[in-house]
Design an enzyme around this catalytic site. Structure first.
Site, PDB file in Angstrom:
ATOM      1  CD  GLU A 168      -2.606  -1.045   2.680  1.00 17.56           C
ATOM      2  OE1 GLU A 168      -2.469  -0.059   3.438  1.00 17.56           O
ATOM      3  OE2 GLU A 168      -3.373  -1.976   2.917  1.00 17.56           O
ATOM      4  CB  CYS A 218       2.319   7.568   3.489  1.00 17.43           C
ATOM      5  SG  CYS A 218       2.624   6.327   4.767  1.00 17.43           S
ATOM      6  CB  CYS A 259       6.032  -5.407   9.109  1.00 18.01           C
ATOM      7  SG  CYS A 259       7.213  -4.589  10.214  1.00 18.01           S
ATOM      8  CB  CYS A 262       3.993  -3.074  16.435  1.00 18.37           C
ATOM      9  SG  CYS A 262       5.713  -2.546  16.247  1.00 18.37           S
ATOM     10  CB  CYS A 290       1.064  -2.536  13.439  1.00 18.68           C
ATOM     11  SG  CYS A 290       1.468  -2.141  11.731  1.00 18.68           S
ATOM     12  N   GLY A 345       6.025  -2.255   6.601  1.00 16.44           N
ATOM     13  CA  GLY A 345       7.405  -2.708   6.711  1.00 16.44           C
ATOM     14  C   GLY A 345       8.252  -1.869   7.643  1.00 16.44           C
ATOM     15  CD  GLU A 346      12.013  -0.656  11.134  1.00 15.84           C
ATOM     16  OE1 GLU A 346      10.965  -0.339  11.688  1.00 15.84           O
ATOM     17  OE2 GLU A 346      12.955   0.145  10.980  1.00 15.84           O
ATOM     18  CB  SER A 361       7.562   3.462  16.372  1.00 15.85           C
ATOM     19  OG  SER A 361       7.205   3.985  15.122  1.00 15.85           O
ATOM     20  CG  HIS A 384       4.498   2.775  19.844  1.00 14.36           C
ATOM     21  ND1 HIS A 384       4.175   3.960  19.229  1.00 14.36           N
ATOM     22  CD2 HIS A 384       4.794   1.917  18.832  1.00 14.36           C
ATOM     23  CE1 HIS A 384       4.275   3.821  17.911  1.00 14.36           C
ATOM     24  NE2 HIS A 384       4.652   2.598  17.646  1.00 14.36           N
ATOM     25  CG  ASN A 400      -5.863   5.162  12.505  1.00 16.83           C
ATOM     26  OD1 ASN A 400      -6.769   5.975  12.645  1.00 16.83           O
ATOM     27  ND2 ASN A 400      -4.668   5.484  12.045  1.00 16.83           N
ATOM     28  CB  CYS A 418       0.481   1.206   7.333  1.00 21.74           C
ATOM     29  SG  CYS A 418       0.859   0.922   9.058  1.00 21.74           S
TER      30      CYS A 418
HETATM   31  N1  SAH Z   1       8.059   0.113  10.999  1.00 22.77           N
HETATM   32  C1  SAH Z   1       8.035   1.548  11.079  1.00 22.77           C
HETATM   33  C2  SAH Z   1       6.973   2.182  10.185  1.00 22.77           C
HETATM   34  C3  SAH Z   1       5.595   1.785  10.630  1.00 22.77           C
HETATM   35  S1  SAH Z   1       4.196   2.755  10.227  1.00 22.77           S
HETATM   36  C4  SAH Z   1       7.824   1.973  12.527  1.00 22.77           C
HETATM   37  O1  SAH Z   1       7.591   1.124  13.371  1.00 22.77           O
HETATM   38  O2  SAH Z   1       7.916   3.165  12.800  1.00 22.77           O
HETATM   39  C5  SAH Z   1       4.362   4.306  10.962  1.00 22.77           C
HETATM   40  C6  SAH Z   1       3.686   4.507  12.325  1.00 22.77           C
HETATM   41  O3  SAH Z   1       2.315   4.084  12.327  1.00 22.77           O
HETATM   42  C7  SAH Z   1       4.389   3.714  13.416  1.00 22.77           C
HETATM   43  O4  SAH Z   1       4.622   4.557  14.515  1.00 22.77           O
HETATM   44  C8  SAH Z   1       3.365   2.648  13.743  1.00 22.77           C
HETATM   45  O5  SAH Z   1       3.545   2.172  15.047  1.00 22.77           O
HETATM   46  C9  SAH Z   1       2.052   3.388  13.534  1.00 22.77           C
HETATM   47  N2  SAH Z   1       0.870   2.521  13.400  1.00 22.77           N
HETATM   48  C10 SAH Z   1       0.800   1.276  12.887  1.00 22.77           C
HETATM   49  N3  SAH Z   1      -0.459   0.783  12.991  1.00 22.77           N
HETATM   50  C11 SAH Z   1      -1.199   1.734  13.582  1.00 22.77           C
HETATM   51  C12 SAH Z   1      -2.575   1.826  13.988  1.00 22.77           C
HETATM   52  N4  SAH Z   1      -3.422   0.827  13.777  1.00 22.77           N
HETATM   53  N5  SAH Z   1      -2.978   2.959  14.581  1.00 22.77           N
HETATM   54  C13 SAH Z   1      -2.124   3.996  14.783  1.00 22.77           C
HETATM   55  N6  SAH Z   1      -0.834   3.968  14.429  1.00 22.77           N
HETATM   56  C14 SAH Z   1      -0.355   2.856  13.847  1.00 22.77           C
END
Ligand code: SAH
Length: 358
Positions: free
Chosen positions: A103, A116, A123, A127, A130, A172-173, A227, A229, A303, A346
Site C-alpha cells: 500500500e 506515505c 513486516c 507490533c 499494527c 514494513g520496517e 516509534s 509507544h 486507528n 498502513c
Molecule cells: N516500521 C516503522 C513504520 C511503521 S508505520 C515503525 O515502526 O515506525 C508508521 C507509524 O504508524 C508507526 O509509529 C506505527 O507504530 C504506527 N501505526 C501502525 N499501525 C497503527 C494503527 N493501527 N494505529 C495507529 N498507528 C499505527
C-alpha cells in the site's frame, strides 16, 4: 462515507525499465545501436515527465520506442485498487510482479503533498496493534518498487503539481531494508527525478539501534521518527516485541547519536492505545525520559484494526496526555487523521482485499 474506486491499467509481463541495472540496460541499448545517454532520457521521462508508456516519449527514435515497448515496460507494478477519500487522500493497493501487494498513500494538505510509502511486503516487527505485521514479513521491496510508489502517487497530482514530502511510514520496517530505501530516496531527490530533498523525507523506525547509527553515518539530512509507544521497557516490550532485544536505553542512545551527527531533531511517535499506554502516569514518565533531549512527540490515536482488541483513547485521555507532556516541557502534536474512510492506516486495505472483504 462516499468513496470512489477508479480504473486501473493492466499488468504487463515484460521486465520493468526501472528495475534494470545501468550496465545491463546500457548493454541492451548498445545492441540496439543506441547511445548510453538514452538511459538518462528514459529515467527523466518516467520520473520527471510522468510518462507511463514508451510511445509517449516523443524525443526518442520511433524504432527505439517500438523495441522498448516489445521488451520492457516503463513501470513494473500495477494499480490493483485506487481509493479516493473526500479529503483528497488517495490510497493505492499496488500489485508487484510476483503478485504480492503493498500500500501507499497520497496525503494532500495544501501546500503539502505527502507520499506515505512501504518498504517491505508485510513486516517482521510484530507490533501488537499494527495491521501490516499480522502475517509476518514476506520480502524486502526493491529500490525500483519503492521508487515506483512515489511515481504512481506523483502521477495522481495535477499536471503542474509535485510531491513535497515523503514519509516512510507504510508497510514494513524501513531500516530493515535500508540500502534499497536509500537508493530509491536518492533517485527521488535527483533534480531530474522527483526533486524531493532529504530534509523533506521522514523515515519512521521501530528502533533498530545499529541501523539508526548507520543512517546517521550516511550524513544525509533525513528526518528520523522513532516509534516509542511506551516510556518504559516493561510496557514497551508488551506492545513492541522487538524491544525485548533492544531496550529503550539503547534506542535513545542511537537517536542521540543521530542528532549529534545530523543536527536534526528526532521525533518520537507514540500510538495512544486506550487504557493501555495513555494514562497521565505514562505521560509523566515519557516527559521525564525525554527531558533535556532535543525531541518532539507525535501522538497517534490508535486507528481501529478489525480483529484486534485495542481501542482508541478518549478525547479526555488525549487532552490530559498532551497537558502533562507540555507541563514537562516536551514539544508535542497529535497526528491529524486523514483518509480514515479508505483505511488509510498502513496495512488495512491490503488485509481486507486479501481476506475477500473489499
Ligand atoms: N516500521 C516503522 C513504520 C511503521 S508505520 C515503525 O515502526 O515506525 C508508521 C507509524 O504508524 C508507526 O509509529 C506505527 O507504530 C504506527 N501505526 C501502525 N499501525 C497503527 C494503527 N493501527 N494505529 C495507529 N498507528 C499505527
Amino acid at each position: 462515507m462516499e468513496l470512489s474506486i477508479l480504473p486501473f491499467a493492466p499488468l504487463t509481463p515484460r521486465p520493468a525499465f526501472l528495475e534494470q541495472s545501468d550496465d545491463a540496460f546500457r548493454a541492451w541499448l548498445a545492441e540496439q545501436g543506441q547511445p548510453a545517454l538514452r538511459m538518462k532520457q528514459l529515467r527523466r521521462w518516467i520520473l520527471a515527465k510522468r510518462a507511463e508508456s514508451f510511445e509517449t516519449m516523443s524525443d526518442l527514435p520511433k524504432d527505439l520506442r517500438a523495441a522498448l515497448t516489445e521488451n520492457y515496460s516503463p513501470l513494473g507494478t500495477r494499480i490493483e485498487r485506487h481509493l479516493e477519500a473526500k479529503d483528497e487522500t488517495h490510497k493505492l493497493l499496488v500489485k508487484l510482479h510476483d503478485g504480492r501487494t503493498i500500500e501507499c498513500v497520497l496525503i494532500q494538505d495544501a501546500p503539502r503533498r505527502t507520499a506515505c510509502i512501504s518498504t517491505q511486503v508485510g513486516c517482521a516487527m510484530g507490533c501488537v496493534f499494527c495491521a501490516s505485521g499480522l502475517n509476518g514479513v514476506v520480502r524486502n521491496l526493491t529500490s525500483a518498487e519503492i521508487l515506483e510508489q512515489l511515481v504512481r502517487l506523483r502521477n495522481l497530482t495535477p499536471e503542474d503539481g509535485r510531491l513535497s514530502h515523503i514519509v516512510v511510514m507504510g508497510m514494513g520496517e524501513p531500516l530493515a531494508n535500508l540500502d534499497n530505501l536509500v537508493e530509491a530516496l536518492e533517485a527521488a531527490g535527483h533534480k531530474d527525478g522527483l526533486g524531493i530533498g532529504a530534509r523533506h523525507i521522514t523515515i519512521s523506525t521501530v528502533g533498530l539501534p545499529p541501523k539508526i547509527r548507520r543512517l546517521a553515518d550516511l550524513g544525509k539530512q533525513y528526518h528520523l521518527a522513532v516509534s516509542l509507544h511506551a516510556p518504559n521497557d516493561r510496557l514497551r516490550s508488551k506492545i513492541v516485541p522487538t524491544n525485548e532485544k533492544t531496550g529503550i536505553t539503547e534506542i535513545m542512545e542511537a537517536a542521540e547519536y543521530f542528532y549529534e551527527k545530523t543536527g536534526r531533531q528526532v521525533t518520537y511517535e507514540y500510538v495512544l492505545l486506550g487504557e493501555l499506554n495513555d494514562s497521565p502516569l505514562e505521560a509523566r514518565e515519557l516527559s521525564m525520559l525525554l527531558s533535556g533531549r532535543k525531541a518532539h512527540v507525535n501522538l497517534i490515536p490508535f486507528n481501529d484494526v478489525e480483529g484486534l482488541p485495542y481501542k482508541r483513547p478518549t478525547d479526555n485521555a488525549i487532552r490530559t496526555f498532551i497537558e502533562v507532556l507540555q507541563k514537562g516541557g516536551v514539544s508535542v502534536k497529535v497526528r491529524k487523521r486523514k483518509g480514515s474512510e479508505i483505511d488509510a492506516a498502513c496495512g488495512q486495505l491490503r488485509r481486507k482485499v486479501e481476506s475477500g472483504q473489499a
